[in-house]
Design a protein around this motif. Structure first.
Motif, PDB file in Angstrom:
ATOM      1  N   ILE A   1     -10.634  -2.186   4.030  1.00 58.51           N
ATOM      2  CA  ILE A   1      -9.634  -2.572   3.028  1.00 58.51           C
ATOM      3  C   ILE A   1      -8.663  -1.426   2.776  1.00 58.51           C
ATOM      4  N   GLY A   2      -9.182  -0.204   2.756  1.00 58.95           N
ATOM      5  CA  GLY A   2      -8.301   0.954   2.567  1.00 58.95           C
ATOM      6  C   GLY A   2      -7.281   1.078   3.679  1.00 58.95           C
ATOM      7  N   ASP A   3      -7.727   0.927   4.918  1.00 61.47           N
ATOM      8  CA  ASP A   3      -6.795   0.996   6.052  1.00 61.47           C
ATOM      9  C   ASP A   3      -5.760  -0.118   5.989  1.00 61.47           C
ATOM     10  N   ARG A   4      -6.204  -1.303   5.562  1.00 59.18           N
ATOM     11  CA  ARG A   4      -5.256  -2.420   5.462  1.00 59.18           C
ATOM     12  C   ARG A   4      -4.210  -2.138   4.388  1.00 59.18           C
TER      13      ARG A   4
ATOM     14  N   LEU B   1      -3.149   0.796   3.401  1.00 62.56           N
ATOM     15  CA  LEU B   1      -2.250   1.843   3.899  1.00 62.56           C
ATOM     16  C   LEU B   1      -1.261   1.288   4.910  1.00 62.56           C
ATOM     17  N   SER B   2      -1.761   0.471   5.842  1.00 64.96           N
ATOM     18  CA  SER B   2      -0.871  -0.054   6.890  1.00 64.96           C
ATOM     19  C   SER B   2       0.173  -1.000   6.303  1.00 64.96           C
ATOM     20  N   LEU B   3      -0.236  -1.838   5.343  1.00 66.27           N
ATOM     21  CA  LEU B   3       0.724  -2.764   4.724  1.00 66.27           C
ATOM     22  C   LEU B   3       1.758  -2.009   3.899  1.00 66.27           C
ATOM     23  N   CYS B   4       1.302  -1.038   3.120  1.00 64.05           N
ATOM     24  CA  CYS B   4       2.239  -0.254   2.305  1.00 64.05           C
ATOM     25  C   CYS B   4       3.234   0.484   3.191  1.00 64.05           C
ATOM     26  N   ASN B   5       2.734   1.084   4.246  1.00 70.36           N
ATOM     27  CA  ASN B   5       3.611   1.791   5.183  1.00 70.36           C
ATOM     28  C   ASN B   5       4.609   0.832   5.829  1.00 70.36           C
ATOM     29  N   MET B   6       4.127  -0.349   6.215  1.00 68.95           N
ATOM     30  CA  MET B   6       4.995  -1.336   6.854  1.00 68.95           C
ATOM     31  C   MET B   6       6.086  -1.815   5.895  1.00 68.95           C
ATOM     32  N   PHE B   7       5.717  -2.084   4.642  1.00 70.14           N
ATOM     33  CA  PHE B   7       6.695  -2.564   3.667  1.00 70.14           C
ATOM     34  C   PHE B   7       7.773  -1.518   3.402  1.00 70.14           C
ATOM     35  N   LEU B   8       7.346  -0.281   3.155  1.00 70.04           N
ATOM     36  CA  LEU B   8       8.314   0.781   2.863  1.00 70.04           C
ATOM     37  C   LEU B   8       9.205   1.047   4.069  1.00 70.04           C
TER      38      LEU B   8
ATOM     39  N   ILE C   1      10.149  -3.647  -3.972  1.00 74.77           N
ATOM     40  CA  ILE C   1       9.186  -2.561  -4.185  1.00 74.77           C
ATOM     41  C   ILE C   1       7.874  -3.097  -4.750  1.00 74.77           C
ATOM     42  N   ALA C   2       7.896  -4.328  -5.269  1.00 74.41           N
ATOM     43  CA  ALA C   2       6.673  -4.916  -5.819  1.00 74.41           C
ATOM     44  C   ALA C   2       5.592  -5.034  -4.754  1.00 74.41           C
ATOM     45  N   PHE C   3       5.985  -5.261  -3.518  1.00 76.97           N
ATOM     46  CA  PHE C   3       4.997  -5.469  -2.457  1.00 76.97           C
ATOM     47  C   PHE C   3       4.241  -4.186  -2.113  1.00 76.97           C
ATOM     48  N   PRO C   4       4.918  -3.048  -1.916  1.00 74.03           N
ATOM     49  CA  PRO C   4       4.142  -1.808  -1.733  1.00 74.03           C
ATOM     50  C   PRO C   4       3.288  -1.480  -2.957  1.00 74.03           C
ATOM     51  N   LEU C   5       3.817  -1.757  -4.160  1.00 76.03           N
ATOM     52  CA  LEU C   5       3.046  -1.472  -5.372  1.00 76.03           C
ATOM     53  C   LEU C   5       1.771  -2.315  -5.431  1.00 76.03           C
ATOM     54  N   LEU C   6       1.844  -3.536  -4.891  1.00 73.66           N
ATOM     55  CA  LEU C   6       0.647  -4.383  -4.877  1.00 73.66           C
ATOM     56  C   LEU C   6      -0.459  -3.770  -4.021  1.00 73.66           C
ATOM     57  N   CYS C   7      -0.072  -2.997  -3.024  1.00 81.12           N
ATOM     58  CA  CYS C   7      -1.080  -2.379  -2.153  1.00 81.12           C
ATOM     59  C   CYS C   7      -1.957  -1.390  -2.928  1.00 81.12           C
ATOM     60  N   THR C   8      -1.446  -0.916  -4.078  1.00 81.65           N
ATOM     61  CA  THR C   8      -2.269  -0.011  -4.891  1.00 81.65           C
ATOM     62  C   THR C   8      -3.407  -0.769  -5.567  1.00 81.65           C
ATOM     63  N   HIS C   9      -3.334  -2.117  -5.606  1.00 82.82           N
ATOM     64  CA  HIS C   9      -4.386  -2.916  -6.233  1.00 82.82           C
ATOM     65  C   HIS C   9      -5.590  -3.092  -5.308  1.00 82.82           C
ATOM     66  N   PHE C  10      -5.376  -2.969  -4.008  1.00 80.75           N
ATOM     67  CA  PHE C  10      -6.373  -3.445  -3.048  1.00 80.75           C
ATOM     68  C   PHE C  10      -7.757  -2.824  -3.233  1.00 80.75           C
ATOM     69  N   MET C  11      -7.792  -1.528  -3.559  1.00 74.34           N
ATOM     70  CA  MET C  11      -9.094  -0.859  -3.642  1.00 74.34           C
ATOM     71  C   MET C  11      -9.917  -1.354  -4.819  1.00 74.34           C
TER      72      MET C  11
ATOM     73  N   TYR D   1      -4.832 -12.280   2.178  1.00 70.73           N
ATOM     74  CA  TYR D   1      -3.797 -13.243   2.587  1.00 70.73           C
ATOM     75  C   TYR D   1      -2.643 -12.468   3.230  1.00 70.73           C
ATOM     76  N   SER D   2      -2.989 -11.658   4.223  1.00 70.94           N
ATOM     77  CA  SER D   2      -1.993 -10.749   4.816  1.00 70.94           C
ATOM     78  C   SER D   2      -0.781 -11.491   5.356  1.00 70.94           C
ATOM     79  N   ARG D   3      -1.022 -12.613   6.028  1.00 72.55           N
ATOM     80  CA  ARG D   3       0.097 -13.342   6.628  1.00 72.55           C
ATOM     81  C   ARG D   3       1.046 -13.871   5.559  1.00 72.55           C
TER      82      ARG D   3
END
Length: 1191
Positions: free
Chosen positions: A654-657, A659-666, A630-640, A608-610
């Motif tokens: 999924i890994g690339d997604r 990484l890109s989302l975590c990078n974008m949020f931070l 910071i909760a949003f970048p932390l959620l990216c650790t769940h994806f794998m 649900y990226s959007r």
């Protein structure tokens, strides 16, 4: 062997052997294997599929056990892992757009190839029939592609085959369960019942997803056609597969027919939820009244362990239960008419949600689907009315009910996290509360995510939660507590298992009236395993593993849940409940990470990226919520955790997604913080600007004219507010813009500082480094921007004003260390050191290059044009009155305070670059002077030896050309050297303030160079001294600049001669200055308005540099210059032409200035060449003339 390895405390004394055999396809020559395979469970792993054969001689019970074992999740992860393997594979089939893997580019090319379109349509129309003979023309195009079709569609085709075989085995297993009359009760045999319901829902979900694959007929038909063309016969699985596709066009309708014989088992399992589901599906008000999840509501019981007869049911996913109920009662819908309990559960679930998640972002609209199914069944009008009423209730009230739940959970989780952070020891007795809180919050978040895009627009407000970040944040905080204090929980539950659970279980076993040998062995093993535990194992860091024990309990549930079992679990419910509690306690020892995944995994956000990004933006826009971003970048650790080994092709995606989302949020968080800091810096710079001296003039003027303004009445200008007024507050409630900015910054910085780093797909992210990087970039741009340099108008900020702004900026940046643990000194060093260079690390101009260019191209150019003069008395350049007024006041950029500010800004490196740029201009002037010398070399050679022959000198002087040009260029050199002298003096003052001991050491070193020291060594000392701003007898920068002019075509002797003749040229040209009107000496400025007083510095510095380069005697050459100059000047004393001698006395003073400036010449030497009485009279004359002019 299943279970633990031999010798482990949890291993059984008697092991049950299982044999792994490849699955044989039904309908092959080895069909005798098929019969046995239909009595077993099945594991899927791509093209390799294996079955578990039960041990021989155990009978029906063993067969059932081996059937059920594959239902148990192997890793203890999310509940649908073990049974959802075919679903993982099916999601990578081409599906409708908008699905998780519905990328049109991922579709096989044959489905979108225009040339094959008619052939594909023909195959789909005739499916599942195979007609290859009568339509050769229509299918001719496929002939060429048959081998490629077989190769590229094999993975898709055999995934469909996997689904079919999974369906076969599920059907066989369900039949076996019915035959064995298995007892199901979620509160007793939890694992067995849960996995049975999960299997039913997974099977249903899989068939629904299969029906949603639009190209299923095209893929299967194309592959089979290519197979027949290649091998002369259809694939052996095709007939059954094609029939399955046709049968399951309407999957739920077909499955309703299939499940008629399974209704008893399924309904029993579902009705057992009557004590669990309604208790979980309460309103927020009921939760609040019960003080759910509160540790401090009853302080006296705070240390008591959280107990429940249904421990695993307490944190069971509400979403999973609703799936069980909705799909389960659709499949066994007859129970809705006969069982009131079933109807109540069904209606409660229908009122809670409008859609269910099939898989990831694929949803199932329950009301419409149920109504469409029941509308064709006679006598179901009441059920249809129930569905419509429930739909209306869901649309009207579900959104607000879940919104209130999220509101309650925010405060409950905050309280729980706060108490546990203060008293982590409570994690032991209250671990159940933690996992309940995580599960409740996870369910509400997933519900919101699922319904946000699938609800009527009229109730949209209930599906937009701007505070969702807070709930996710407290979930992450609880997860962090569990990970951090895992050993604390281990110590508690190891003691609990050995000291309490083992004793109670032993008593229960002893009190059993009937206990067969196998069951007795297993339960004795449980007691022995728990009794052997000790705290020392935790202290020694021993790794615990109770998976074998839990698997044995799963076996035991299967043994004791069949009808006619010697030991029936239905008759010994206390044993089941106790074992469920023990299993929970074992998970607290060895499976905390798996428990966190089971109860709080939010990897669904990956699909649900959007919505994920929208929630993040809403969080940043609301200042009170930015602290939870910071909760949003932390959620990216769940994806794998949503990846699976059976579907490796999606791992990288999924890994690339993630990484890109975590990078974008931070990055966005750092940008937001940077913008807030920039706004604060702008405000502070404005306040600092108010304290600049230039703003006090108006205040002083008002004070002086206060009396006269009073007499003029009220028409006078209003009094200007003094700096500091903004700090005087009459009301505490008044909030300024600066207050708002600081509040917002502190909230956001809390989030950035929350974790030092996070690991996403084996990549480590450091949030603070994002902020540091953005601050460096913005600080760099701000410093350059604050110079306000305008290339068109050549305007630039005064160095002192820029320094004030930079210091204000730095003060704000230093205050950031109060919010975030970053090294702001590193930012200053990186940025300010780059600003001392010509270009920064990005190749952009720095303040060093801007100010160097401005002083050279604007200020000094106007000096050479005669619009500005250097006033030695003021140690500054000052504008001269001219017709065209300059746009800037030179004094405001060149006085001692401005030069010190410039030195502070540029530092020693920047000032060195400024000096090198000045020297480059001087070297270009010297090059031109040498050319003029070469033009007049013969005349100058004669004049050098004829200075005592006045008549001959006069005749030779008339033959000289470009005399004015020589003097003008030497004056320009003098002006540049005078400016450099100001810059060096300012640098010395600044360094003496910052590093006084180091500067005094350098000065002492310079002053005590022995005379016999080699010139190269001396030049090194001079270079060090010059870098510290100390004046030197020989300017090393000038020596370096002039050394680069050596020509290969001219011999060193010739170069030396040209240098000597240059001094002769200047000396014999000095008398011509007397005829210039602007050459008049002004005592007030201690110089001449045409800057000829700068010749003194130019002559001394150029002579010292040139004769150092050519290894000549500086002192001898200057003596020669003094003799020639004094001889030439004495001659104008005999002139009678008033025009020629207009400013004779003013020019005489140049000789005194040259001697005063030179470390090589003395007044005694001057006295021998030029009578001092003439100098005294010249000073008297110019001072007298100055007084007369003033009068």
């Amino acid at each position: 062997m299943l279970g633990l390895r031999p010798g482990h405390p949890g291993a059984l004394p008697v092991t049950l052997e299982y044999t792994l055999l490849p699955v044989k396809k039904v309908g092959t020559s080895d069909s005798h294997e098929s019969d046995s395979s239909r009595e077993t469970g099945i594991y899927f792993h791509g093209p390799k599929r294996y079955i578990l054969r039960p041990p021989i001689g155990k009978g029906t019970r063993a067969a059932l056990t081996s059937d059920l074992l594959p239902l148990k999740p192997a890793g203890g992860g999310s509940g649908d892992r073990g049974e959802a393997m075919p679903v993982e594979r099916s999601t990578h089939l081409p599906r409708s757009p908008g699905s998780a893997c519905g990328d049109p580019k991922a579709k096989p090319s044959y489905l979108i190839d225009k040339n094959l379109e008619s052939a594909v349509k023909f195959i789909v129309r005739k499916f599942p029939a195979v007609e290859t003979r009568n339509n050769n023309q229509q299918l001719a195009q496929l002939q060429k592609e048959k081998s490629e079709i077989l190769k590229n569609l094999a993975l898709y085709y055999f995934t469909f085959v996997d689904v079919m075989e999974f369906k076969d085995h599920v059907c066989d297993l369900l039949n076996t369960i019915d035959v064995c009359q298995v007892f199901f009760d979620i509160t007793v045999n939890f694992d067995l019942t849960k996995n049975y319901l999960d299997l039913t829902v997974t099977y249903t979900t899989l068939m629904i997803l299969l029906s949603r694959i639009e190209e299923r007929k095209a893929i299967i038909g194309l592959y089979n056609y290519a197979h027949e063309m290649t091998h002369g016969a259809s694939d052996r699985e095709y007939p059954r597969l094609g029939q399955m596709i046709v049968d399951y066009e309407n999957p739920l309708k077909k499955m309703m027919e299939e499940f008629v014989p399974h209704s008893k088992s399924l309904s029993d399992a579902l009705i057992s939820l009557q004590m669990v589901y309604p208790r979980r599906n309460l309103s927020a008000e009921q939760w609040r009244n019960a003080q759910l999840l509160s540790l401090i509501s009853a302080p006296s019981t705070m240390l008591n362990p959280a107990q429940s007869d249904t421990m695993p049911c307490e944190y069971l996913s509400l979403d999973a239960m609703e799936k069980w109920i909705i799909f389960g009662f659709i499949l066994c819908h007859g129970m809705l008419n006969t069982e009131a309990t079933a109807l109540n559960l069904w209606k409660l679930a229908l009122q809670s949600s409008s859609c269910l998640s099939l898989f990831r972002d694929e949803v199932f609209h329950i009301h419409k689907a149920a109504e469409d199914l029941f509308v064709n069944i006679r006598g179901y009008n009441k059920r249809i009315n129930d569905i419509r009423e429930c739909k209306e209730a869901a649309v009207s009230h579900a959104g607000s009910m879940h919104r209130e739940r999220r509101k309650f959970l925010r405060s409950a989780l905050k309280e729980l996290a706060t108490v546990l952070s203060d008293q982590p020891g409570l994690l032991g007795p209250k671990a159940l509360f933690v996992f309940m809180a995580l599960s409740f919050a996870r369910d509400e978040i997933i519900w919101l995510l699922r319904h946000a895009d699938n609800m009527p627009k009229k109730s949209a407000d209930d599906f937009i939660d701007k505070h969702i970040a807070e709930l996710i944040f407290y979930m992450e905080e609880l997860r962090a507590h569990v990970r951090k204090y895992g050993p604390v929980m281990q110590r508690y539950y190891v003691q609990y298992l050995s000291g309490f659970d083992a004793v109670v279980l032993n008593e229960l076993v002893q009190n059993l009236s009937v206990c067969p040998e196998d069951e007795s062995i297993i339960m004795s093993s449980f007691v022995n395993t728990m009794t052997s535990l000790s705290v020392k194992q935790v202290e020694d860091g021993e790794v615990f593993d109770f998976r074998g024990m839990r698997l044995d309990w799963f076996r035991l549930q299967a043994y004791t849940s069949v009808s006619k079992a010697s030991l029936s679990l239905a008759d010994h419910r206390e044993l089941g409940k106790m074992m469920n509690t023990i299993i929970f306690h074992t998970k607290m020892v060895d499976s905390l990470v798996e428990m966190l995944v089971e109860t709080s995994d939010l990897s669904i956000f990956c699909f649900y990226s959007r919505a994920f990004e929208k929630m993040f933006q809403q969080c940043l826009e609301l200042p009170s919520q930015s602290r939870y971003s910071i909760a949003f970048p932390l959620l990216c650790t769940h994806f794998m955790s949503c990846t699976h080994e059976l579907c490796p092709e999606e791992r990288h995606h999924i890994g690339d997604r993630s990484l890109s989302l975590c990078n974008m949020f931070l990055d966005e968080m750092a940008k937001q913080a940077r913008n807030l800091i920039t706004d604060i810096c702008t405000e502070q710079c404005t306040l600092s600007d108010q304290l600049l001296p230039k703003h006090c003039a108006k205040t002083i003027s008002q004070a002086v004219n206060k009396k006269s303004k009073k007499q003029t009445g009220k028409k006078g200008e209003p009094e200007r507010e003094k700096p500091g007024v903004e700090s005087m507050r009459k009301n505490r409630l008044v909030v300024t813009n600066l207050d708002k900015l600081h509040t917002a910054l502190s909230e956001l910085c809390f989030s950035i500082n929350y974790v030092p780093n996070m690991v996403v797909w084996e990549h480590t992210f450091t949030p603070r480094e994002y902020l540091t990087s953005h601050l460096e970039i913005r600080f760099t741009k701000s410093i350059v921007g604050m110079t306000m340099y305008n290339q068109a108008t050549q305007e630039i900020a005064k160095p002192s004003e820029l320094l004030t702004s930079v210091r204000a900026y730095m003060t704000v940046l230093q205050s950031i260390e109060n919010y975030v643990q970053i090294d702001i000194t590193r930012v200053f060093n990186n940025v300010l050191l780059q600003q001392t260079q010509h270009l920064d690390s990005h190749g952009e101009p720095t303040i060093t290059s801007l100010y160097t260019n401005w002083y050279l191209e604007t200020l000094l150019r106007q000096v050479s044009n005669g619009h500005i003069a250097y006033f030695p008395a003021m140690k500054a350049f000052v504008n001269l009155p001219t017709e065209n007024e300059l746009t800037f006041n030179a004094e405001e950029y060149s006085d001692i305070s401005e030069m010190r500010s410039l030195s502070e800004l540029l530092g020693p490196y920047g000032m060195k670059f400024l000096s090198e740029s000045l020297m480059w201009h001087i070297s270009s002037q010297v090059a031109e002077l040498k050319k003029l010398v070469v033009e007049n070399v013969d005349v100058l050679t004669q004049m050098r030896t004829s200075f005592d022959k006045p008549d001959q000198m006069a005749a030779l002087f008339k033959r000289l050309s470009s005399v004015d040009s020589v003097l003008k260029r030497m004056t320009i050199i003098g002006v540049i050297l005078s400016f450099r002298s100001l810059a060096q003096e300012a640098l010395r003052d600044v360094l003496s303030y910052h590093i006084p001991f180091l500067v005094s050491s350098i000065e002492d070193f310079k002053d005590h160079i022995p005379r016999e020291t080699d010139m190269k060594v001396a030049m090194n000392v001079y270079e060090l001294s010059s870098a510290a701003g100390l004046p030197c007898e020989i300017d090393p920068a000038l020596v370096v600049a002039l050394s680069s002019q050596k020509s290969d075509n001219i011999s060193p002797e010739e170069e030396y001669k040209i240098a000597c003749l240059l001094m002769v040229f200047v000396a014999v040209s000095l008398p011509t200055l007397a005829s210039n009107v602007m050459s008049q000496y002004s005592p007030a400025i201690e110089g001449h308005c045409n800057n000829i007083h700068c010749l003194a510095k130019a002559i001394n510095q150029i002579a010292a540099a040139l004769f150092t380069i050519h290894k000549g005697s500086i002192e001898d050459r200057l003596k020669e210059f003094l003799a020639l100059a004094s001889s030439s000047l004495l001659k104008i004393g005999q002139e009678t032409d008033k025009t020629t001698t207009r400013n004779r006395e003013s020019v005489y003073l140049l000789l005194d200035m040259i001697v005063q400036e030179s470390p090589f010449l003395t007044m005694d030497l001057l006295e021998s060449c030029f009578p001092y009485v003439l100098l005294r009279n010249a000073y008297h004359a110019v001072y007298k003339q100055s007084v007369t002019s003033s009068a």
